[in-house]
Design a protein around this motif. Structure first.
Motif, PDB file in Angstrom:
ATOM      1  N   GLU A 112       0.869  -1.178   0.000  1.00 22.66           N
ATOM      2  CA  GLU A 112       0.000   0.000   0.000  1.00 22.66           C
ATOM      3  C   GLU A 112       0.912   1.236   0.000  1.00 22.66           C
ATOM      4  O   GLU A 112       1.765   1.365   0.867  1.00 22.66           O
ATOM      5  CB  GLU A 112      -0.862   0.034   1.268  1.00 22.66           C
ATOM      6  CG  GLU A 112      -1.644  -1.241   1.526  1.00 22.66           C
ATOM      7  CD  GLU A 112      -3.070  -1.149   1.023  1.00 22.66           C
ATOM      8  OE1 GLU A 112      -3.501  -0.035   0.674  1.00 22.66           O
ATOM      9  OE2 GLU A 112      -3.736  -2.195   0.978  1.00 22.66           O
ATOM     10  N   SER A 141       2.088   3.315   3.169  1.00 21.48           N
ATOM     11  CA  SER A 141       3.138   2.849   4.078  1.00 21.48           C
ATOM     12  C   SER A 141       4.452   3.593   3.875  1.00 21.48           C
ATOM     13  O   SER A 141       5.295   3.625   4.763  1.00 21.48           O
ATOM     14  CB  SER A 141       3.376   1.345   3.889  1.00 21.48           C
ATOM     15  OG  SER A 141       2.360   0.605   4.530  1.00 21.48           O
ATOM     16  N   GLU A 165      -0.271   0.481  12.707  1.00 27.34           N
ATOM     17  CA  GLU A 165      -0.817   1.740  12.178  1.00 27.34           C
ATOM     18  C   GLU A 165       0.316   2.583  11.596  1.00 27.34           C
ATOM     19  O   GLU A 165       0.182   3.166  10.518  1.00 27.34           O
ATOM     20  CB  GLU A 165      -1.516   2.530  13.293  1.00 27.34           C
ATOM     21  CG  GLU A 165      -2.837   1.949  13.743  1.00 27.34           C
ATOM     22  CD  GLU A 165      -3.957   2.145  12.727  1.00 27.34           C
ATOM     23  OE1 GLU A 165      -4.222   3.304  12.374  1.00 27.34           O
ATOM     24  OE2 GLU A 165      -4.545   1.140  12.289  1.00 27.34           O
ATOM     25  N   GLU A 200       1.485   1.446   8.399  1.00 27.78           N
ATOM     26  CA  GLU A 200       0.528   1.765   7.336  1.00 27.78           C
ATOM     27  C   GLU A 200       0.580   3.249   6.955  1.00 27.78           C
ATOM     28  O   GLU A 200      -0.215   3.727   6.144  1.00 27.78           O
ATOM     29  CB  GLU A 200      -0.901   1.390   7.762  1.00 27.78           C
ATOM     30  CG  GLU A 200      -1.121  -0.110   7.830  1.00 27.78           C
ATOM     31  CD  GLU A 200      -2.545  -0.497   8.235  1.00 27.78           C
ATOM     32  OE1 GLU A 200      -3.375   0.415   8.423  1.00 27.78           O
ATOM     33  OE2 GLU A 200      -2.805  -1.699   8.359  1.00 27.78           O
ATOM     34  N   LEU A 214      -1.697  -6.100   9.742  1.00 30.48           N
ATOM     35  CA  LEU A 214      -1.275  -5.135   8.730  1.00 30.48           C
ATOM     36  C   LEU A 214      -2.203  -5.205   7.530  1.00 30.48           C
ATOM     37  O   LEU A 214      -2.483  -6.283   7.016  1.00 30.48           O
ATOM     38  CB  LEU A 214       0.173  -5.452   8.320  1.00 30.48           C
ATOM     39  CG  LEU A 214       0.849  -4.433   7.396  1.00 30.48           C
ATOM     40  CD1 LEU A 214       1.032  -3.089   8.091  1.00 30.48           C
ATOM     41  CD2 LEU A 214       2.202  -4.969   6.928  1.00 30.48           C
ATOM     42  N   TYR A 215      -2.648  -4.064   7.075  1.00 26.73           N
ATOM     43  CA  TYR A 215      -3.602  -3.961   5.958  1.00 26.73           C
ATOM     44  C   TYR A 215      -4.838  -4.841   6.204  1.00 26.73           C
ATOM     45  O   TYR A 215      -5.365  -5.474   5.284  1.00 26.73           O
ATOM     46  CB  TYR A 215      -2.936  -4.354   4.630  1.00 26.73           C
ATOM     47  CG  TYR A 215      -1.617  -3.671   4.380  1.00 26.73           C
ATOM     48  CD1 TYR A 215      -1.502  -2.285   4.488  1.00 26.73           C
ATOM     49  CD2 TYR A 215      -0.474  -4.398   4.037  1.00 26.73           C
ATOM     50  CE1 TYR A 215      -0.286  -1.650   4.263  1.00 26.73           C
ATOM     51  CE2 TYR A 215       0.738  -3.759   3.810  1.00 26.73           C
ATOM     52  CZ  TYR A 215       0.820  -2.397   3.926  1.00 26.73           C
ATOM     53  OH  TYR A 215       2.030  -1.770   3.705  1.00 26.73           O
TER      54      TYR A 215
END
Lengths: 197, 434
Positions: A21, A24, B180, B183, B202-203
Motif C-alpha cells: 500500500e 506505508s 498503524e 501503514e 497489517l492492511y
C-alpha cells in the motif's frame, strides 16, 4: 513532481514501490524530504501526499505525531539529551542545563546561526553510557560537560562530516536487493515513449 | 556465560567488532540454520519453535509458538518485526540491531518460512540511525547471498523483506500502534477486540508481530532443536535472555543470562555482571522490568529472573531492563521523571491516560520543587485509581492500550515505599537530595 530533486524523485518512487500500500511509504518519504532540506516543508508534504494518494493535511497530521519529523526549520545539528530514568540517575538534568548554557538556547530552540537545535529526549536506549546524547540521531557518548563542549566546538568548526551528516540524513545505505520496478513507473515510461514515438 | 554454563545464544558473536558484517556472520556458522530449516517442512520448523517454549522478548512475554499457531485458520500474510525499542532503560534490541543484524534477519527468514509468508517488515526505531544503516546493509548482503529474495537457496521459497524506519514515538512499540505506523498513519493503538494482529493486522490481514530478540533466538533453536532451548531455564521461562542493567551499578551493560538460574542479586552484584553498587552504597530500590513495572526493594534481591517468579512477587520482567537506585536516589524525582515520560508519550486517545498523566506529572513536579501539599499524596493515589482502579498488579486495563495503566505502578511504588521522603519534601519545601 516538483519538490524532490531528480535523485530524490527516483528514491521516492522506489520507496513507494516497496510497499503493498503506497501510504506505508509516508514516513520514509518524510525522512527523505528531511534529508533533502533538513525539515519537512509544506511543499514536501504536498508532494508526499500526491505520491501516496492522501491529502496534504493527512501527511501533516501524521508527521506531527512523530518527534523526529519537523514541520518547522531546525538546525544543521539536532542535539538530543536524554533525561529519562537511567540518565536522570547519572547527571542528565545537569548536563541538559549545561547544554542550554553552552548553546545559549532553551530546550526546543535553535541557535541564531542555525547550527544547533537542542532537544530534551526520552530514553534513547543507550543507558549503559549515561547521560545519553545524540546528534542527528547518532550516539556521540559525550557524558561530561567537557566532552559535550569539545563536540560542539568540533561541529562548529565543520568537523565530523563523515560520522554525523546534516540533520535529516538518516540512512546512507541504499537498498539494492529485491527491487521491483514500480508498475506506475513502467506505465509512465511507456506513455512517454509512445508520446515521443 | 556468567554463573551458569548455558550457551551464549545472543552474545556469542559480540566480542568481534565486525560482528555485523556478512563475512563474519558466515564464518561463524551464519545462515546454516536457514539451510537446515529449508530442508524441513514449515510445520516441522514451527514445531521446533513451539517445543522451545520461547516467550516473546518484547515485554508482554507471550509464547512465540502460540502466536504462530493462532494463524492456522487464516493464512498469515505478513511477518512484522518489532525493533522499536523505547521502554525506558531498555537497550538490548539497540545492541542486537547494531551488532548482529544478520542473526535477526536469519530468524526472520526462518520464521517467514515456517509461517509461509512472502513478505516481512523489520520496523526499526528511527533514532537508531547506525542500526538502520547496519540492518539495511545486512539486508542487501543477504539478498546478494541468496538468503532473501526469490527462490532462497534454490528451495523454491521466496521472501521479500523491507527495513522500515520509525520516526520517534514510544507508543509505536505497542504492536497495534506499530501496525498503524507501518501503514503510514499516526501511531494510535487499535481498539480491541480483536486482541491480536493474528486476527486483523497489517492492511487488515492476519499478521504476526515478533520482537527483535525473539527473532534472534530462532536460528539457534532450529540449529540445536527446540528441546535444547527448553532445557535451559526452568518452568515457563526457557532459554537465555538479555537483561539491560543500568543505574547506580559499577558495570552497567547488557547481559545475557540463563533464565531463572540467576537472581537479581547475581545480576546486580556478581563481579562478572553488575559488579555491585557504586561507592558501596546501599540499595534503595530497583525497577525490575521497564518503567511500567512496580519497583522492588532489597527484600526481592533473591528472586530468580523468571517471568512467573517475578510476576508472582508483584511485578514483571517486562522488557528486561533493570534500573538500580542507590541510597542517594530521590524517589520523588524518579517517579516524576517516569511520569513525565508517559505524559509526553501518551497518544491522547483515552482520557484517563491523556489527562491523568499530565495531572500526576504536575503534582509530582510541585512536590519535588517545594510546592507540595500533604493532601497531594492522597490525590496522587486517587488519580492513579482513576486511571487503573485498585492500583494493583497486574493493573486493571481501562484504556485502548496498556500505556495508561502503566503510569500508576512507579508512582504507587515510590509513594508507598518511601512515603517519608515525600513528607520531608512537603515539610521542608523542596528536595533534600538537592
Amino acid at each position: 513532481m516538483s519538490y524532490f530533486n531528480a535523485t530524490m524523485t527516483g528514491r521516492a518512487r522506489q520507496l513507494v514501490s516497496l510497499y503493498p500500500e503506497p501510504r506505508s511509504a509516508l514516513v520514509p518519504l518524510c525522512h527523505l524530504a528531511q534529508e533533502q532540506d533538513g525539515w519537512l516543508t509544506p511543499e514536501a508534504m504536498e508532494e508526499i501526499a500526491e505520491l501516496v494518494g492522501v491529502t496534504p493535511a493527512e501527511v501533516r497530521g501524521t508527521a506531527t505525531f512523530y518527534d523526529m519529523l519537523h514541520t518547522e526549520p531546525v538546525g544543521r545539528y539536532v542535539v538530543a539529551v536524554c533525561t529519562n530514568i537511567a540518565c536522570l540517575l547519572d547527571g542528565a538534568i545537569e548536563l541538559l542545563a549545561h547544554a542550554q548554557e553552552r548553546l545559549g538556547v532553551p530546550v526546543g530552540a535553535t541557535t541564531p546561526d542555525g547550527l544547533f537545535t537542542l532537544e530534551e529526549a526520552e530514553c534513547l536506549a543507550d543507558c549503559d553510557h549515561p547521560p545519553c546524547v545524540q546528534v542527528n540521531h547518532r550516539f556521540v557518548r559525550t557524558t561530561t560537560a567537557a566532552a559535550f563542549d569539545r563536540l560542539v566546538e568540533e561541529l562548529s568548526a565543520g568537523g565530523h562530516a563523515e560520522d554525523i551528516p546534516a540533520h535529516g540524513t538518516l540512512v546512507r545505505v541504499r537498498r539494492s536487493g529485491g527491487l521491483r520496478v514500480d508498475a506506475g513507473q513502467i506505465a509512465r515510461e511507456r506513455a512517454a515513449q509512445e508520446g515521443s514515438g | 556465560m556468567p554463573l551458569t554454563d548455558a550457551p551464549r545464544i545472543m552474545t556469542a558473536r559480540l566480542g568481534d567488532p565486525d560482528s555485523y558484517t556478512i563475512e563474519r556472520y558466515l564464518e561463524t556458522g551464519g545462515y546454516q540454520a536457514l539451510r537446515k530449516a529449508l530442508t524441513m517442512t514449515p510445520a516441522e520448523v514451527a514445531a521446533e519453535v513451539d517445543a522451545a517454549s520461547l516467550l516473546g522478548r518484547g515485554g508482554a512475554g507471550f509464547p512465540a509458538g502460540r502466536k504462530w499457531s493462532m494463524l492456522k485458520k487464516d493464512p498469515v500474510t505478513s511477518l512484522v518485526v518489532n525493533g522499536d525499542e523505547s521502554e525506558p532503560a531498555t537497550f538490548k534490541d539497540h545492541l542486537l540491531i547494531e551488532r548482529i543484524p544478520h542473526q535477526i534477519l536469519e530468524g526472520v527468514i526462518i520464521s517467514a518460512y515456517a509461517l509461509q509468508v512472502t513478505r516481512a517488515f523489520v520496523y526499526v526505531r528511527g533514532e537508531f540511525a547506525l542500526g538502520l544503516e547496519r540492518m539495511e546493509q545486512a539486508l542487501n548482503d543477504a539478498y546478494h547471498h541468496g538468503a532473501v529474495g526469490a527462490d532462497i537457496f534454490s528451495s523454491g521459497f521466496s521472501l521479500d523483506i523491507v527495513v522500515h524506519p520509525g520516526a520517534g514515538a514510544y507508543i509505536c512499540g505497542d504492536e497495534t500502534a506499530l501496525l498503524e505506523s507501518l501503514e503510514g498513519k499516526r501511531g494510535f493503538p487499535r481498539i480491541k477486540p480483536p486482541y491480536y494482529p493474528a486476527v486483523i493486522g497489517l492492511y487488515h490481514q492476519p499478521t504476526v508481530v515478533n520482537n527483535v530478540e525473539t527473532m534472534a533466538n530462532i536460528p539457534w533453536i532450529v540449529a540445536n532443536g527446540g528441546a535444547a532451548f527448553a532445557a535451559l531455564g526452568a518452568g515457563r521461562s526457557c532459554g537465555t535472555r538479555m537483561f539491560a542493567l543500568s543505574g547506580h551499578v559499577n558495570r552497567p551493560g547488557p547481559y545475557e543470562v540463563e533464565m531463572v538460574k540467576v537472581s537479581f542479586r547475581d545480576l546486580i552484584y556478581a563481579e562478572e555482571l553488575g559488579g555491585g553498587i557504586r561507592a558501596d552504597r546501599e540499595l534503595k530500590a530497583f525497577i525490575p522490568g521497564g518503567a511500567s513495572s512496580p519497583w522492588f526493594g532489597p527484600e526481592h534481591l533473591d528472586l530468580p529472573l523468571g517471568q512467573d517468579e517475578v510476576g508472582q512477587a508483584g511485578s514483571m520482567l517486562g522488557s528486561g531492563s533493570v534500573v538500580v537506585m542507590d541510597s542517594s536516589t530521590c524517589p520523588v524525582r524518579a517517579a516524576w521523571r517516569i511520569t513525565k515520560f508517559f505524559f509526553r508519550e501518551s497518544c491522547g486517545q483515552c482520557t484517563p491516560c491523556r489527562e491523568g498523566s499530565g495531572w500526576l506529572e504536575r503534582i509530582l513536579y510541585r512536590i519535588e520543587n517545594g510546592g507540595g501539599r500533604e493532601q497531594d499524596l492522597d490525590l496522587l493515589l486517587d488519580i492513579c485509581d482513576n486511571i487503573s482502579p485498585g492500583v494493583h498488579w497486574p493493573p486493571e486495563q481501562t484504556t485502548i492500550c496498556p500505556l495508561g495503566p502503566s503510569i500508576p505502578p512507579s508512582i504507587a511504588s515510590s509513594l508507598l515505599r518511601f512515603r517519608d521522603d515525600y513528607l520531608v519534601h512537603i515539610k521542608d519545601g523542596g528536595c533534600p537530595h538537592g
